[in-house]
Write a protein that holds these residues in place. Structure first.
Motif, PDB file in Angstrom:
ATOM      1  N   ILE A 157      67.574  29.113  72.681  1.00 41.16           N
ATOM      2  CA  ILE A 157      66.540  29.710  73.904  1.00 41.16           C
ATOM      3  C   ILE A 157      65.285  28.862  73.632  1.00 41.16           C
ATOM      4  O   ILE A 157      64.739  28.254  74.534  1.00 41.16           O
ATOM      5  N   GLY A 158      64.854  28.744  72.320  1.00 37.62           N
ATOM      6  CA  GLY A 158      63.651  28.259  71.841  1.00 37.62           C
ATOM      7  C   GLY A 158      63.595  26.693  72.260  1.00 37.62           C
ATOM      8  O   GLY A 158      62.645  25.929  72.514  1.00 37.62           O
ATOM      9  N   GLY A 159      64.930  25.922  72.057  1.00 39.09           N
ATOM     10  CA  GLY A 159      65.187  24.621  72.558  1.00 39.09           C
ATOM     11  C   GLY A 159      65.146  24.340  73.757  1.00 39.09           C
ATOM     12  O   GLY A 159      64.263  23.540  74.538  1.00 39.09           O
ATOM     13  N   ILE A 160      65.943  24.847  74.538  1.00 37.80           N
ATOM     14  CA  ILE A 160      66.307  24.501  76.023  1.00 37.80           C
ATOM     15  C   ILE A 160      65.186  25.100  77.014  1.00 37.80           C
ATOM     16  O   ILE A 160      64.554  24.557  77.792  1.00 37.80           O
ATOM     17  N   VAL A 161      65.224  26.654  76.988  1.00 37.65           N
ATOM     18  CA  VAL A 161      64.171  27.258  77.648  1.00 37.65           C
ATOM     19  C   VAL A 161      62.630  27.154  77.539  1.00 37.65           C
ATOM     20  O   VAL A 161      62.033  26.454  78.305  1.00 37.65           O
ATOM     21  N   VAL A 162      62.165  27.307  76.306  1.00 41.42           N
ATOM     22  CA  VAL A 162      60.992  26.978  75.755  1.00 41.42           C
ATOM     23  C   VAL A 162      60.517  25.414  76.048  1.00 41.42           C
ATOM     24  O   VAL A 162      59.382  25.183  76.415  1.00 41.42           O
ATOM     25  N   SER A 179      72.322  36.110  66.318  1.00 38.00           N
ATOM     26  CA  SER A 179      71.031  36.265  66.967  1.00 38.00           C
ATOM     27  C   SER A 179      70.184  35.285  66.722  1.00 38.00           C
ATOM     28  O   SER A 179      69.194  34.922  67.577  1.00 38.00           O
ATOM     29  N   GLY A 180      70.243  34.559  65.624  1.00 40.49           N
ATOM     30  CA  GLY A 180      69.163  33.698  65.081  1.00 40.49           C
ATOM     31  C   GLY A 180      69.757  32.358  65.829  1.00 40.49           C
ATOM     32  O   GLY A 180      68.546  31.557  66.356  1.00 40.49           O
ATOM     33  N   ILE A 181      70.836  32.320  65.902  1.00 44.36           N
ATOM     34  CA  ILE A 181      71.297  30.801  66.758  1.00 44.36           C
ATOM     35  C   ILE A 181      70.978  30.913  68.298  1.00 44.36           C
ATOM     36  O   ILE A 181      70.441  30.200  68.806  1.00 44.36           O
ATOM     37  N   ILE A 182      71.133  32.190  69.018  1.00 39.74           N
ATOM     38  CA  ILE A 182      70.607  32.464  70.270  1.00 39.74           C
ATOM     39  C   ILE A 182      69.158  32.242  70.319  1.00 39.74           C
ATOM     40  O   ILE A 182      68.792  31.245  71.352  1.00 39.74           O
ATOM     41  N   ALA A 183      68.338  32.641  69.424  1.00 38.46           N
ATOM     42  CA  ALA A 183      66.741  32.288  69.647  1.00 38.46           C
ATOM     43  C   ALA A 183      66.739  30.753  69.370  1.00 38.46           C
ATOM     44  O   ALA A 183      65.725  30.164  70.127  1.00 38.46           O
ATOM     45  N   HIS A 193      68.019  19.317  70.978  1.00 38.39           N
ATOM     46  CA  HIS A 193      68.405  20.222  69.783  1.00 38.39           C
ATOM     47  C   HIS A 193      69.017  21.428  70.151  1.00 38.39           C
ATOM     48  O   HIS A 193      69.849  22.019  69.506  1.00 38.39           O
ATOM     49  N   GLY A 194      68.416  22.058  71.247  1.00 37.79           N
ATOM     50  CA  GLY A 194      68.983  23.256  71.617  1.00 37.79           C
ATOM     51  C   GLY A 194      70.276  23.104  72.120  1.00 37.79           C
ATOM     52  O   GLY A 194      71.100  24.033  72.077  1.00 37.79           O
ATOM     53  N   ILE A 195      70.642  21.953  72.947  1.00 38.39           N
ATOM     54  CA  ILE A 195      71.800  21.775  73.759  1.00 38.39           C
ATOM     55  C   ILE A 195      72.843  21.767  72.484  1.00 38.39           C
ATOM     56  O   ILE A 195      74.102  22.175  72.558  1.00 38.39           O
ATOM     57  N   SER A 230      54.075  20.858  75.579  1.00 41.37           N
ATOM     58  CA  SER A 230      54.214  20.295  74.251  1.00 41.37           C
ATOM     59  C   SER A 230      55.381  19.479  74.457  1.00 41.37           C
ATOM     60  O   SER A 230      56.584  19.805  74.476  1.00 41.37           O
ATOM     61  N   ASN A 231      54.888  18.118  73.908  1.00 40.84           N
ATOM     62  CA  ASN A 231      55.920  17.244  73.816  1.00 40.84           C
ATOM     63  C   ASN A 231      56.595  17.145  72.589  1.00 40.84           C
ATOM     64  O   ASN A 231      57.741  16.695  72.307  1.00 40.84           O
ATOM     65  N   LEU A 232      56.193  17.840  71.520  1.00 46.35           N
ATOM     66  CA  LEU A 232      56.556  17.682  70.250  1.00 46.35           C
ATOM     67  C   LEU A 232      56.985  19.039  69.435  1.00 46.35           C
ATOM     68  O   LEU A 232      57.941  19.242  68.458  1.00 46.35           O
ATOM     69  N   SER A 233      56.492  20.148  69.814  1.00 46.30           N
ATOM     70  CA  SER A 233      56.843  21.425  69.324  1.00 46.30           C
ATOM     71  C   SER A 233      58.269  21.875  69.494  1.00 46.30           C
ATOM     72  O   SER A 233      58.842  21.631  70.748  1.00 46.30           O
ATOM     73  N   VAL A 234      58.645  22.645  68.522  1.00 42.77           N
ATOM     74  CA  VAL A 234      59.840  23.015  68.511  1.00 42.77           C
ATOM     75  C   VAL A 234      59.996  24.325  68.051  1.00 42.77           C
ATOM     76  O   VAL A 234      59.361  25.098  67.224  1.00 42.77           O
ATOM     77  N   SER A 235      60.761  25.379  69.105  1.00 42.99           N
ATOM     78  CA  SER A 235      60.549  26.851  68.915  1.00 42.99           C
ATOM     79  C   SER A 235      61.937  27.264  68.590  1.00 42.99           C
ATOM     80  O   SER A 235      62.991  26.872  68.661  1.00 42.99           O
ATOM     81  N   GLY A 236      61.744  28.473  67.620  1.00 44.45           N
ATOM     82  CA  GLY A 236      63.065  29.230  67.257  1.00 44.45           C
ATOM     83  C   GLY A 236      62.737  30.294  66.504  1.00 44.45           C
ATOM     84  O   GLY A 236      61.429  30.715  66.300  1.00 44.45           O
ATOM     85  N   PRO A 237      63.602  30.865  65.865  1.00 47.29           N
ATOM     86  CA  PRO A 237      63.232  32.163  64.946  1.00 47.29           C
ATOM     87  C   PRO A 237      62.313  31.870  63.945  1.00 47.29           C
ATOM     88  O   PRO A 237      62.476  30.773  63.206  1.00 47.29           O
ATOM     89  N   ALA A 238      61.284  32.582  63.624  1.00 47.10           N
ATOM     90  CA  ALA A 238      60.321  32.305  62.575  1.00 47.10           C
ATOM     91  C   ALA A 238      60.442  32.920  61.140  1.00 47.10           C
ATOM     92  O   ALA A 238      60.507  34.291  61.464  1.00 47.10           O
TER      93      ALA A 238
END
Length: 538
Positions: free
Chosen positions: A46-51, A39-43, A335-337, A57-65
């Protein structure tokens, strides 16, 4: 999307570094949250590709926090299953999209810079404190656990001290070798220009080869235990642990309560990270925070539908992106890919990476966030900035991110009030005596917060003084302050035999004429007086 491919080589290399940083964090946060590892990998995917795609934002990276782990752990227990919790993740995403349309992202504009800088420095310190045990080979804490008080009841310093007694020489050697490689890669100009071969990738390759050498030679330095290595689930484990949301739970009141909590906390953390990332951006670009909330909401909806954890924008990954030369959203998306491809195709290879090597990468990121130069710079800028900064640092390190930022914000407001009291007016004398000419120039804005200071000043003016109160360049005076000035005019002038001149009050603030000969009204200040006031306001 026009500039997505303007820095392809740099963004691909940066995306690779972010992938290496994100991989153990995604797994560690899932483990600490009591959720399935995948579930952490899925987040993260998604955080990389979808968000990454929907955000501007050009530099922000999303994921489980890490900041959501305590909420997730409690919610899964209270709701009874992870499948029901996934419904709350979906609803939280919907709420975030609504917040984006309601322009709630504008709240980030009110966070003081000193608090943001304190948050960044604190996160750097936390990374360093948390990664030193991993560098020693003492991997008792999950990656991504950034809380001072750990689940075991120990605190961060307890684990740090304890790790000295559990040093794994092979892990420590690899960590030191990795740090050496990263420092050389930073300092040697020729190596810095090798954008397709980032230092972090070299660290991973060298650490795998070194450990394989230790294993093949039967050395005591060999790192064999899975607890000291990246530990991705196998494909069979992924299939057995894959979860989908329990749709029937949409009507559960507890689910909605968890959803609102997640939406609020995740949105606040995201806005804080976006402000911090924009501040670190070498090109000083600004993110549309309302669009970011919508992007995060879409990401959480999809993550919940696919069995992933909730996500936010994350400082650790974003700063890794910046420090590795990322410039556009391509790095985030790449990074998401990589998370998607490598987790499904190369788990056997990734599971050979020693955690101590990745600890070295994170230690460098932590140092860059908490450089001593940042503390010196804030100290030299005065106590009004340094005190909120250092309070935020200490509060975030010893409590947690949101509470620490809130404490820093309160301290910053207190300093703002104090500074506001000082700049509301200006005297031409530090000390004054009987018979002196005393000039009081009011600033452009005089609020009720200045009432006490102005009242005290007027009450201490000595007898038989000549007083000028100049408001010719003042745009706003609070009613309470006007009342203080009127009381001074109507009572104190008479009792202390003071000569009073009011400049700029009659037309703008409707102070009626007084019959007292000791009171004079002037509409405009002289040029030299205006210059004084301009200097004050600057």
């Amino acid at each position: 999307m026009n500039n997505l491919f303007s820095n392809v080589r740099g963004d691909l290399a940066s995306g690779l570094v972010v992938f290496l940083v994100a991989l153990p964090l995604c797994l560690g946060i899932a483990l600490a949250s009591g959720a399935p590892l995948f579930s952490g990998i899925i987040a993260g995917i998604i955080g990389g590709i979808v968000v990454g795609f929907f955000s501007n934002s050009n530099l922000s990276v999303s994921g489980p926090a890490a900041g959501l782990t305590a909420i997730i752990l409690t919610a899964i227990t209270d709701l009874g299953s992870f499948e029901i919790f996934l419904v709350a993740v979906i609803l939280a995403g919907v709420i975030q999209v609504v917040l984006g349309f309601l322009q709630a992202g504008a709240l980030s504009n009110y966070i003081p810079t000193s608090v943001i800088e304190g948050m960044l420095a604190a996160i750097g310190i936390i990374i360093i404190l948390k990664q030193i045990p991993h560098a020693f080979g003492h991997d008792v804490d999950n990656e991504g656990d950034f809380f001072f008080i750990e689940k075991s009841g120990h605190n961060t310093f307890d684990t740090l001290i304890e790790s000295i007694n559990y040093i794994h020489l092979g892990a420590l050697l690899i960590a030191l070798l990795s740090l050496g490689i990263l420092i050389v890669w930073e300092k040697v100009p020729v190596l810095k220009r090798l954008k397709l071969l980032p230092g972090a990738l070299v660290v991973v390759i060298v650490s795998i080869l070194a450990n394989e050498l230790f294993i093949q030679t039967g050395s005591n330095l060999a790192i064999i235990s899975k607890s000291h290595l990246v530990n991705l689930p196998s494909f069979d484990e992924i299939q057995s642990g894959f979860s989908l949301p329990a749709v029937s739970a949409f009507t559960n009141v507890k689910v909605w309560t968890v959803a609102v909590t997640l939406a609020i906390v995740a949105s606040i953390e995201t806005l804080l990270c976006i402000e911090a990332t924009d501040k670190l951006d070498p090109w000083k670009r600004f993110t549309n925070t309302n669009r970011e909330l919508k992007a995060q909401g879409i990401g959480n909806i999809i993550s919940g539908l696919l069995g992933g954890l909730p996500m936010t924008s994350v400082v650790v990954r974003s700063s890794a992106n910046i420090n590795s030369g990322g410039k556009t959203k391509l790095a985030t998306i790449f990074h998401g890919i990589l998370l998607l491809l490598c987790v499904l195709a190369l788990p056997f290879l990734l599971n050979k990476i020693p955690l101590s090597a990745l600890a070295a990468v994170l230690l460098m990121i932590g140092y860059k966030l908490a450089k001593p130069a940042s503390f010196i710079h804030l100290f030299n800028n005065g106590m009004a900035r340094f005190v909120p900064f250092i309070v935020t640092v200490l509060a975030v390190v010893f409590i947690d991110l949101l509470k620490g930022v809130a404490i820093g914000f309160v301290v910053s407001i207190l300093f703002l009030l104090y500074e506001n009291l000082k700049i509301a007016y200006h005297f031409n004398k530090e000390k004054y005596h009987k018979g002196d000419l005393i000039e009081i120039h009011l600033a452009q804005e005089v609020s009720f917060l200045n009432k006490a200071a102005i009242k005290k000043t007027l009450s201490e003016i000595p007898r038989k003084s000549k007083v000028i109160i100049d408001a010719s360049l003042t745009n706003y005076i609070d009613y309470d302050v006007l009342e203080v000035i009127k009381d001074f005019r109507d009572v104190t002038v008479d009792t202390k035999d003071i000569d009073l001149t009011l400049i700029g009050f009659k037309d703008k603030y409707n102070i009626e004429n007084s019959q007292d000969d000791r009171i004079e009204y002037i509409s405009e200040a002289k040029n030299e007086d205006k210059n004084i006031i301009n200097e004050i306001n600057e």
